[in-house]
Design an enzyme around this catalytic site. Structure first.
Site, short mmCIF file in Angstrom:
data_model
loop_
_atom_site.label_atom_id
_atom_site.label_comp_id
_atom_site.label_asym_id
_atom_site.label_seq_id
_atom_site.Cartn_x
_atom_site.Cartn_y
_atom_site.Cartn_z
N ARG A 1 0.85 -1.18 0.00
CA ARG A 1 0.00 0.00 0.00
C ARG A 1 0.89 1.24 0.00
O ARG A 1 1.67 1.45 0.93
CB ARG A 1 -0.89 -0.02 1.25
N LYS B 1 -6.01 5.42 9.50
CA LYS B 1 -7.17 5.86 8.72
C LYS B 1 -7.82 7.01 9.48
O LYS B 1 -8.48 6.80 10.48
CB LYS B 1 -8.18 4.71 8.57
N SER C 1 -12.92 -3.26 0.10
CA SER C 1 -13.16 -2.72 1.44
C SER C 1 -14.66 -2.53 1.64
O SER C 1 -15.33 -1.97 0.77
CB SER C 1 -12.46 -1.38 1.61
#
Length: 203
Positions: free
Chosen positions: A39, A137, A108
């Site tokens: 990521r 997040k 997701s």
């Protein structure tokens, strides 16, 4: 191919602390990470390609699936095992056309509606969350919690990993829902001993 989703590592360069990506991925796999997602949010395409290729060298060696976050082009370029897409990324049906039926596509899902839609559209697995508040997040209003996870997982029939604020002190509670695995970043990468941190998250 049966995928072991039990300990799903997501990479994040903010936690590398001078260590190479190859080193931390290898240590995490040796500690029990069963699938790895690369990521990268703020680097060039060329750099992402280089980093992904480095990770693939290790995951290939240990025969662990490699997933690329968001970037279908990078996944294609390095022949990764699949991609993971968020709700704002390319639609799953288009991604499937591009990648073909043999690649893994994860989605997701933050609620039951998103989970059922992803399943209906042919997702191979779900990343359900955020379960708890998490530092990686920043845009989460209210985590879904253990009960939210239990409800969603109870109504789908594809594999799913839980994500968001999961660590060595709460992962057993998360796994008690029956979910196929836990997805972590800092619980492994923020530790000095990567291998031991991964081992501590295995039942």
């Amino acid at each position: 191919m049966a995928i072991d989703y039990s300990l799903y590592l997501i990479t994040d360069r903010n936690f590398l602390k001078g260590r190479s990506l190859k080193t931390v991925v290898e240590e995490a796999i040796l500690g029990g990470s069963s699938i790895v997602q690369v990521r990268e949010k703020n680097i060039s395409t060329r750099e992402f390609y280089r980093v992904a290729l480095e990770a693939k060298e290790i995951t290939n060696y240990y025969k662990v699936p490699l997933i690329i976050n968001d970037r279908i082009d990078i996944a294609q370029a390095i022949d990764a095992d699949g991609v993971h897409l968020g709700q704002d990324d390319m639609h799953l049906s288009i991604a499937r056309k591009i990648l073909g039926k043999n690649k893994i596509i994860g989605i997701s899902a933050g609620n039951l509606e998103e989970a059922l839609e992803a399943q209906q559209n042919g997702a191979d697995y779900l990343g359900i969350g955020a379960i708890f508040f998490t530092g990686t997040k920043k845009d989460i209003d209210v985590p879904i919690g253990i009960e939210g996870l239990r409800e969603i997982y109870g109504k789908i029939n594809i594999p799913a990993v839980a994500i968001g604020g999961i660590n060595e002190s709460n992962f057993r509670e998360v796994l008690s829902t029956g979910v196929d695995g836990i997805s972590v970043i800092s619980a492994i990468l923020d530790k000095k001993d990567i291998k031991a941190a991964a081992k501590a998250l295995k039942l």
